[in-house]
Design a protein around this motif. Structure first.
Motif, PDB file in Angstrom:
ATOM      1  N   LEU A 120       0.812  -1.222   0.000  1.00  0.00           N
ATOM      2  CA  LEU A 120       0.000   0.000   0.000  1.00  0.00           C
ATOM      3  C   LEU A 120       0.846   1.275   0.000  1.00  0.00           C
ATOM      4  N   PRO A 121       1.839   1.393   0.894  1.00  0.00           N
ATOM      5  CA  PRO A 121       2.634   2.627   0.846  1.00  0.00           C
ATOM      6  C   PRO A 121       3.369   2.815  -0.485  1.00  0.00           C
ATOM      7  N   LEU A 122       3.809   1.708  -1.087  1.00  0.00           N
ATOM      8  CA  LEU A 122       4.531   1.839  -2.353  1.00  0.00           C
ATOM      9  C   LEU A 122       3.597   2.206  -3.512  1.00  0.00           C
ATOM     10  N   ALA A 123       2.318   1.862  -3.356  1.00  0.00           N
ATOM     11  CA  ALA A 123       1.360   2.194  -4.426  1.00  0.00           C
ATOM     12  C   ALA A 123       0.608   3.494  -4.117  1.00  0.00           C
ATOM     13  N   LYS A 124       1.042   4.194  -3.082  1.00  0.00           N
ATOM     14  CA  LYS A 124       0.301   5.358  -2.580  1.00  0.00           C
ATOM     15  C   LYS A 124      -0.037   6.381  -3.667  1.00  0.00           C
ATOM     16  N   LYS A 125       0.968   6.735  -4.454  1.00  0.00           N
ATOM     17  CA  LYS A 125       0.729   7.769  -5.470  1.00  0.00           C
ATOM     18  C   LYS A 125      -0.339   7.314  -6.475  1.00  0.00           C
ATOM     19  N   GLY A 126      -0.239   6.058  -6.879  1.00  0.00           N
ATOM     20  CA  GLY A 126      -1.220   5.508  -7.821  1.00  0.00           C
ATOM     21  C   GLY A 126      -2.609   5.486  -7.211  1.00  0.00           C
ATOM     22  N   LEU A 149      -4.843  18.053  -3.762  1.00  0.00           N
ATOM     23  CA  LEU A 149      -4.341  16.682  -3.640  1.00  0.00           C
ATOM     24  C   LEU A 149      -2.904  16.562  -4.146  1.00  0.00           C
ATOM     25  N   ARG A 150      -2.619  17.233  -5.253  1.00  0.00           N
ATOM     26  CA  ARG A 150      -1.244  17.203  -5.777  1.00  0.00           C
ATOM     27  C   ARG A 150      -0.265  17.781  -4.758  1.00  0.00           C
ATOM     28  N   ARG A 186       4.007  17.139  -0.814  1.00  0.00           N
ATOM     29  CA  ARG A 186       4.590  17.380   0.510  1.00  0.00           C
ATOM     30  C   ARG A 186       4.702  16.108   1.350  1.00  0.00           C
ATOM     31  N   GLY A 187       4.285  14.997   0.755  1.00  0.00           N
ATOM     32  CA  GLY A 187       4.424  13.715   1.447  1.00  0.00           C
ATOM     33  C   GLY A 187       3.377  13.478   2.529  1.00  0.00           C
ATOM     34  N   HIS A 197      10.633   2.424   0.631  1.00  0.00           N
ATOM     35  CA  HIS A 197       9.962   3.563   1.279  1.00  0.00           C
ATOM     36  C   HIS A 197      10.407   3.713   2.734  1.00  0.00           C
ATOM     37  N   MET A 198      11.423   2.963   3.134  1.00  0.00           N
ATOM     38  CA  MET A 198      11.880   3.021   4.526  1.00  0.00           C
ATOM     39  C   MET A 198      13.361   3.394   4.592  1.00  0.00           C
ATOM     40  N   THR A 199      13.762   3.857   5.759  1.00  0.00           N
ATOM     41  CA  THR A 199      15.192   4.108   5.976  1.00  0.00           C
ATOM     42  C   THR A 199      15.882   2.762   6.215  1.00  0.00           C
TER      43      THR A 199
END
Lengths: 259, 240
Positions: free
Chosen positions: A177-183, A250-251, A256-257, B85-87
């Motif tokens: 999920l975090p890796l696909a966040k932008k998508g 949203l952009r 800004r993460g 995505h991690m340190t």
């Protein structure tokens, strides 16, 4: 050579950008601010604004809830009929939206539709019906976008997470999920944008009853049909404004993460 | 000690066939041509693939059907698979969260392992920014920090430059001697096998065709292909 290359690409980008800007600039120049204010203050338009925002937000959330696991399943596991399922899920993207509206209406005349009706799930000409009509189309776009995000993912990362103690749910939540966040954020925006602008299926399936099932796109249609062009334009600009502000916000959040 | 007994797996056209081996606290190198089943064997041992027959015993516990995270096995895949995505610190401490370490305990363990692998200065860095050698050591630390009873390394130093590879060979050997747990290391290079191995497993088309010390397998190779590989002392992949 490089200069021609760059100029060509930037030129085409600029051409399309200015086409859109000029289009809306024309709308803005056509209507005075006083008329705009007057139009959007009418109670029926205020109701339509509220209903549009609520239904499109619910649709976007529902689309994400369904699309994330569905897209993951399609990308992660190859199973019998997965290609056929994938093709069927693309249908709402390529079909005219009106077909979805007609199909929804006809569905409620069939045996299964009648069973739903008798169990209190008659959605024809209702507000939940608006969400369903928006959802069927918006979810297909949402799924397609999330699927693309998952397709670029290395699922070995999940495997490693499992060897470190995660179960499948934890590996999905902490890694995928975090890796696909932008998508996923992009998919949510697309789903919302499709939902708030959906006209055909909403009009056919839910009608456009003032203070009941009237959403912004149907307001534009109703105002236009009775010759109130300024009012229709005011609602159109309102829709453009909402969309632009939401997209920019949203952009910014993604940049800004925060999201 | 890990004991494989008649381990078999069928996946599409590929098969692992009846693999039996015992590896005590030694450095075991697995070699074979590409597609022989070396990675599949490691993935089956760590629980990412379910065998169709046979059993896996780790120390005195049968782990054949345990979930990967309950086996007590450290696994380092090809290309390291650090979580981008991690340190580095979050990568290393990832597994400790599932072993119920508190924050202080986790930090202590991370500090110890990162000092051992000389990456304590990289802990706050994003794992995306690491060089090949740094990423390799970070992945190694992540696999070792959970105090595994067995460490599986899939071509851990293949992609490194020669100087870093030589340095890592020493570090790997040193860590194995210190931890005394069995290491199962898949590799393509003869020099790796020569410098690291206490024991060698040779996998060919899904079968374990020969095992023993390097000296033993060199002395009596079971067929011409293996003799050629062992005598020439070059990479298996270059020859098949």
């Amino acid at each position: 050579m490089d200069r021609i290359f760059k100029t060509t690409f930037l030129g085409l980008l600029g051409l399309y950008f200015f086409m859109i800007v000029l289009l809306f600039a024309g709308d803005v120049s056509y209507i005075s601010f006083a008329n705009f204010k007057e139009a959007i203050r009418t109670p029926e338009i205020r109701y339509a604004v509220k209903l549009s925002l609520i239904t499109s937000f619910i649709t976007a959330i529902l689309s994400l809830i369904v699309s994330i696991p569905a897209a993951y399943a399609l990308v992660r596991w190859k199973f019998f009929g997965s290609n056929f399922i994938d093709a069927v899920l693309d249908l709402p993207i390529i079909m005219p939206p009106l077909v979805i509206g007609i199909s929804l209406l006809v569905f409620y005349q069939t045996g299964f539709g009648n069973i739903l009706k008798t169990h209190g799930l008659d959605l024809v000409y209702t507000i939940p019906g608006i969400v369903v009509a928006q959802f069927i189309i918006a979810c297909a776009f949402c799924l397609k976008t999330i699927k693309t995000a998952f397709e670029g993912m290395d699922f070995r990362l999940e495997d490693v997470a499992k060897t470190l103690g995660c179960n499948s749910w934890q590996a999905f939540v902490r890694i995928t999920l975090p890796l696909a966040k932008k998508g996923i954020v992009a998919a949510g925006i697309i789903a919302w944008a499709r939902a708030i602008g959906e006209f055909g299926p909403v009009l056919v399936f839910c009608g456009s009853t003032r203070f009941k099932t009237e959403v912004l796109p149907t307001t534009i249609f109703l105002e236009l049909s009775i010759g109130r062009i300024e009012s229709a334009l005011a609602v159109s600009l309102l829709l453009v404004g909402f969309s632009l502000i939401s997209l920019m916000a949203l952009r910014l959040l993604v940049k800004r993460g925060i999201l | 000690m890990i004991r494989l007994k008649g381990l078999s797996l069928k996946q599409g056209r590929f098969e692992l066939k009846d693999i039996s081996a015992e590896i005590a606290g030694e450095y075991c190198v697995v070699v074979g041509p590409p597609g022989a089943g070396k990675t599949t064997l490691l993935e089956t041992i760590c629980g990412l693939r379910i065998p169709t027959a046979g059993s896996i015993m780790l120390d005195k516990t049968e782990i054949t059907f345990l979930p990967p995270g309950k086996r007590g096995i450290g696994y380092m895949p090809q290309d390291y698979a650090l979580f981008p995505h991690m340190t580095v610190k979050d990568n290393i401490s990832f597994g400790l969260q599932y072993l119920n370490y508190d924050k202080a305990g986790s930090e202590k363990k991370v500090k110890e392992i990162s000092t051992l692998l000389e990456i304590d200065h990289l802990l706050e860095r994003s794992s995306k920014t690491l060089s090949g050698g740094e990423a390799q050591r970070a992945a190694m630390a992540r696999a070792l920090v959970i105090s595994p009873k067995l460490l599986l390394l899939d071509e851990p130093i293949c992609a490194l430059d020669e100087k870093t590879r030589m340095k890592m060979i020493k570090i790997l050997k040193n860590i194995q001697r210190q931890t005394k747990i069995p290491f199962l290391h898949v590799c393509h290079f003869y020099d790796e096998m020569e410098q690291l191995s206490d024991k060698v497993l040779i996998i060919w088309e899904g079968e374990l065709v020969q095992q023993g010390t390097l000296k033993e397998v060199k002395k009596k190779p079971v067929n011409g292909k293996i003799r050629e590989f062992l005598c020439k002392g070059t990479a298996v992949c270059e020859k098949d």
